[in-house]
Design a protein around this motif. Structure first.
Motif, PDB file in Angstrom:
ATOM      1  N   GLU A  59      21.821  -3.866 -10.006  1.00  0.00           N
ATOM      2  CA  GLU A  59      22.763  -4.609  -9.165  1.00  0.00           C
ATOM      3  C   GLU A  59      22.482  -6.104  -9.307  1.00  0.00           C
ATOM      4  OE1 GLU A  59      24.139  -2.387  -5.257  1.00  0.00           O
ATOM      5  OE2 GLU A  59      21.948  -2.379  -5.426  1.00  0.00           O
ATOM      6  N   TYR A  94      19.505   5.652  -8.358  1.00  0.00           N
ATOM      7  CA  TYR A  94      20.518   5.269  -9.342  1.00  0.00           C
ATOM      8  C   TYR A  94      21.776   6.113  -9.160  1.00  0.00           C
ATOM      9  CZ  TYR A  94      16.876   2.816 -12.023  1.00  0.00           C
ATOM     10  OH  TYR A  94      15.882   1.973 -12.426  1.00  0.00           O
ATOM     11  N   ASN A  95      22.918   5.523  -9.432  1.00  0.00           N
ATOM     12  CA  ASN A  95      24.153   6.284  -9.627  1.00  0.00           C
ATOM     13  C   ASN A  95      24.119   6.764 -11.074  1.00  0.00           C
ATOM     14  OD1 ASN A  95      25.364   5.683  -7.001  1.00  0.00           O
ATOM     15  ND2 ASN A  95      25.464   3.582  -7.769  1.00  0.00           N
ATOM     16  N   THR A  96      24.088   8.063 -11.244  1.00  0.00           N
ATOM     17  CA  THR A  96      23.704   8.628 -12.532  1.00  0.00           C
ATOM     18  C   THR A  96      24.777   9.533 -13.100  1.00  0.00           C
ATOM     19  OG1 THR A  96      21.432   8.618 -11.718  1.00  0.00           O
ATOM     20  CG2 THR A  96      21.835   9.830 -13.724  1.00  0.00           C
ATOM     21  N   ILE A  97      24.921   9.503 -14.417  1.00  0.00           N
ATOM     22  CA  ILE A  97      25.864  10.396 -15.095  1.00  0.00           C
ATOM     23  C   ILE A  97      25.324  10.734 -16.488  1.00  0.00           C
ATOM     24  CG2 ILE A  97      27.229   8.454 -15.982  1.00  0.00           C
ATOM     25  CD1 ILE A  97      29.727  10.251 -15.687  1.00  0.00           C
ATOM     26  N   THR A 128      18.539  10.039  -9.987  1.00  0.00           N
ATOM     27  CA  THR A 128      19.266  10.141  -8.723  1.00  0.00           C
ATOM     28  C   THR A 128      18.311  10.018  -7.542  1.00  0.00           C
ATOM     29  OG1 THR A 128      20.925  11.560  -9.771  1.00  0.00           O
ATOM     30  CG2 THR A 128      20.825  11.586  -7.365  1.00  0.00           C
ATOM     31  N   VAL A 136      30.143   4.781 -13.400  1.00  0.00           N
ATOM     32  CA  VAL A 136      29.512   4.785 -12.078  1.00  0.00           C
ATOM     33  C   VAL A 136      29.099   3.349 -11.782  1.00  0.00           C
ATOM     34  CG1 VAL A 136      28.671   7.174 -12.135  1.00  0.00           C
ATOM     35  CG2 VAL A 136      27.246   5.348 -13.092  1.00  0.00           C
ATOM     36  N   ALA A 149      22.915   1.741 -11.910  1.00  0.00           N
ATOM     37  CA  ALA A 149      23.408   2.874 -12.690  1.00  0.00           C
ATOM     38  C   ALA A 149      22.389   3.304 -13.733  1.00  0.00           C
ATOM     39  CB  ALA A 149      24.717   2.509 -13.389  1.00  0.00           C
TER      40      ALA A 149
END
Length: 481
Positions: A480, A328-331, A324, A362, A366
Motif C-alpha cells: 500500500e 495480503y489480498n491474494t490470488i 492471506t 486484487v 497484494a
C-alpha cells in the motif's frame, strides 16, 4: 525461523520478512517425506494409497502385502532420498531390495535427526548434465526390476531431476531393415543435454528427446518390471503434471512419438548440435525401422497405477494461504507459466502496475502468485545464473521507477541453474544498489550473468538444496502506498 539466507532482508527487512514467510510455507507444503506419508498408510499387512486429488476413501487403492513374495523400491530425482525414507518407514520389514538415485549433495537427510534408508541403496549422480554415476544407476535399476515377477510389488518414486539422473542410454538395436543402430554413450547424452539447455527447449521437449534416446525412460522401466504389480508415486516438477513427462515417464505410457522428437530437432535447428548417432536413431524411428516407446494399452501397464503426491499447485496453494494470513489480498493466477524469463518478468511488472493503478485483480497490499517454468536462451559465453535469477534481474530494470512492487522468482529445489541460488528478488532499489556497487543491471542481463549482480545487491535467494522440486513459483508483492 526461515530456511533462506537472511542477507536478503538487508534492503528492506519489514517488507521482505513476510515475503520469506510466504516462500517458506510454500516449500513446507511440498516436503517429499510428508507428501509420501500423506498418501500412504499401512495397517498390519494392508497398504492403502489415497490420491490427494481424490481423497474420498472410496477411491483409495489397497494392496494386500501378503499377496506379494517380494517388494522392490526404486527412486529417481532430487527428492529420491526423503521419498525413500518415507516408504521405508512404513515397509522396512517388507523391502527386499531398493535403489534410489539423486543429485549430488542430496542423499543426506535434511533433518539431522533422521536416518538414511538402510534397505534402499542411495547413490548420487550428475544434474543437469548426466554423468557416469547416472549411467551405472540406470543399469542397476533396470537389473533390479527385471528380477520382479507376477507375485512381486515394485514401488517407484519419481521427482524432478529424474530425467538427468536416471540415464541408461539406449542399447544397440537391429532395425527391421537389417541395419544395426549402435548403443548411445554417456557423451552422446551429455551433448544432447547441453544442446537442449542452450537452445531454450522446454522441459517437455527435453524429455521427449530423452525418452527416445534411453533404455529406461518413456515407459521402459515399466516394461522391464512387467508383469510385476507397479505403483508409482510422483512429486511433479512439470506444468500440468502429465505423468509421461515427470522424470521422463519411466513407468507410464509415452504419448510422444519419434515424429514429435524430430519436430523438436527441426524447431531448434539441432541437426548440427546433436551427435550423429542420436540423429540416425531418431531418423530410423521416424522411418519405422525401430520400435517406439510403450504406448497406452500396452499390456506392460496392466498392473500399474500412478499418482501425484504433490505439485506446483500444492506449493502455490500453501503460499496463498500464508499470504492471506499475513494480511495480503491474494490470488493464484496460473500454474502454467512458460516463456523466456526476461519476457515473463515484464508481464509480472505489468501485473504489479495494474494493482497500483486500478486495484485489479486484487487491491494492495497484494500478493499475486503464479507457477510454472521459464526458460533462458543462452548466447555465446554466458555468465553465471539461472532462469529465476534472470527473471528477477530483468524485472529490476522497469521496477527502478516503481516503488512498492517486489517481484520474486523461486526455484523450489533450491538450485536455480548451475548455481547454489534458489532464485532472486527485485524491487525499485535493485538497480540503484547495483550502481553503488559499480554494476550495470542491463549489462549483466545481456550476458545472462544475474548471480553476481543479485549477490552484490542482496537480492539473491539462498536456501541450499530443499530436497523437493515442483517447478518454480513467481510472486508479485504490492505494498500500500
Amino acid at each position: 525461523m526461515t530456511r533462506f539466507d537472511t542477507s536478503v532482508l538487508t534492503p528492506d527487512p519489514d517488507a521482505r520478512r513476510p515475503i520469506l514467510a510466504v516462500l517458506d510455507a510454500a516449500l513446507d507444503a511440498v516436503d517429499p517425506f510428508a507428501a509420501v506419508q500423506n498418501v500412504l498408510q499401512r495397517q498390519d499387512e494392508y497398504l492403502t494409497v489415497t490420491d490427494p486429488a481424490a481423497p474420498d476413501p472410496a477411491h483409495a487403492l489397497t494392496y494386500d502385502l501378503r499377496r506379494y513374495r517380494r517388494v522392490f523400491v526404486v527412486a529417481a530425482g532430487k527428492a529420491a532420498a526423503p521419498m525413500s525414507r518415507a516408504v521405508e518407514s512404513l515397509l522396512q520389514d517388507r523391502i527386499n531390495g531398493g535403489l534410489a538415485v539423486t543429485k549430488y549433495d542430496h542423499a543426506q537427510p535434511a533433518d539431522a535427526a533422521s536416518t538414511a534408508p538402510s534397505s534402499i541403496n542411495i547413490v548420487e549422480a550428475g544434474h543437469p548434465l548426466p554423468d557416469e554415476a547416472g549411467v551405472l544407476a540406470g543399469q542397476e535399476m533396470l537389473a533390479l526390476v527385471e528380477q520382479a515377477g507376477p507375485d512381486d510389488l515394485v514401488i517407484a518414486l519419481l521427482s524432478g531431476g529424474g530425467s538427468a539422473l536416471l540415464v541408461a542410454p539406449a542399447h544397440e538395436i537391429n532395425g527391421n531393415s537389417g541395419q544395426t543402430y549402435p548403443a548411445l554413450t554417456l557423451s552422446d547424452m551429455q551433448a544432447m543435454t547441453d544442446a537442449l539447455l542452450a537452445c531454450g527447449a522446454t522441459i517437455n521437449e527435453m524429455n521427449c528427446l530423452r525418452k527416445h534416446s534411453s533404455a529406461v525412460k518413456g515407459g521402459q522401466l515399466a516394461r522391464a518390471a512387467a508383469p510385476a504389480t507397479l505403483l508409482t508415486l510422483a512429486l511433479s516438477d512439470v506444468i500440468g503434471s502429465p505423468f509421461d513427462v515427470i522424470a521422463s515417464g519411466p513407468t507410464v505410457p509415452d504419448v510422444s512419438t519419434w515424429a514429435d522428437a524430430w519436430a523438436i530437432v527441426e524447431k531448434y535447428g539441432l541437426t548440427s548440435a546433436l551427435p550423429e548417432v542420436i540423429l540416425n536413431r531418431l531418423q530410423a524411428g521416424l522411418a519405422g525401422d525401430i520400435p517406439d516407446t510403450p504406448k497406452p494399452h500396452d499390456p506392460v501397464f496392466a498392473a500399474s497405477k500412478t499418482l501425484v503426491v504433490a505439485d506446483n499447485r500444492t506449493a502455490a496453494g500453501a503460499a496463498l494461504t500464508k499470504a492471506t494470513e499475513l494480511g495480503y489480498n491474494t490470488i493464484l493466477l496460473s500454474t502454467y507459466v512458460e516463456g523466456e524469463a526476461a519476457e515473463v518478468a515484464k508481464v509480472l511488472v505489468g501485473l504489479g502496475r495494474e494493482v497500483q493503478d486500478s486495484g485489479l485483480p486484487v487491491p494492495a497490499p497484494a500478493c499475486l502468485i503464479l507457477g510454472g517454468e521459464t526458460t533462458v536462451s543462452l548466447g555465446d559465453n554466458p555468465g553465471k545464473g539461472g532462469r529465476n535469477q534472470e527473471l528477477a534481474l530483468a524485472a529490476s530494470l522497469p521496477l527502478q521507477h516503481l516503488p512498492g512492487i517486489t517481484i520474486v522468482s523461486l526455484a523450489t529445489d533450491g538450485t536455480d541453474g548451475p548455481t547454489d541460488s534458489a532464485g532472486g528478488l527485485a524491487d525499485n532499489g535493485t538497480v540503484h544498489r547495483g550502481e553503488l556497487a559499480g554494476l550495470s543491471a542491463a549489462e549483466h542481463l545481456r550476458r545472462h550473468d544475474a548471480y553476481p549482480y543479485l549477490r552484490a545487491t542482496a537480492d539473491l535467494l539462498l536456501t541450499g538444496p530443499t530436497q523437493t522440486n515442483v517447478n518454480d513459483l513467481l510472486f508479485v508483492f504490492v505494498q500500500e502506498m
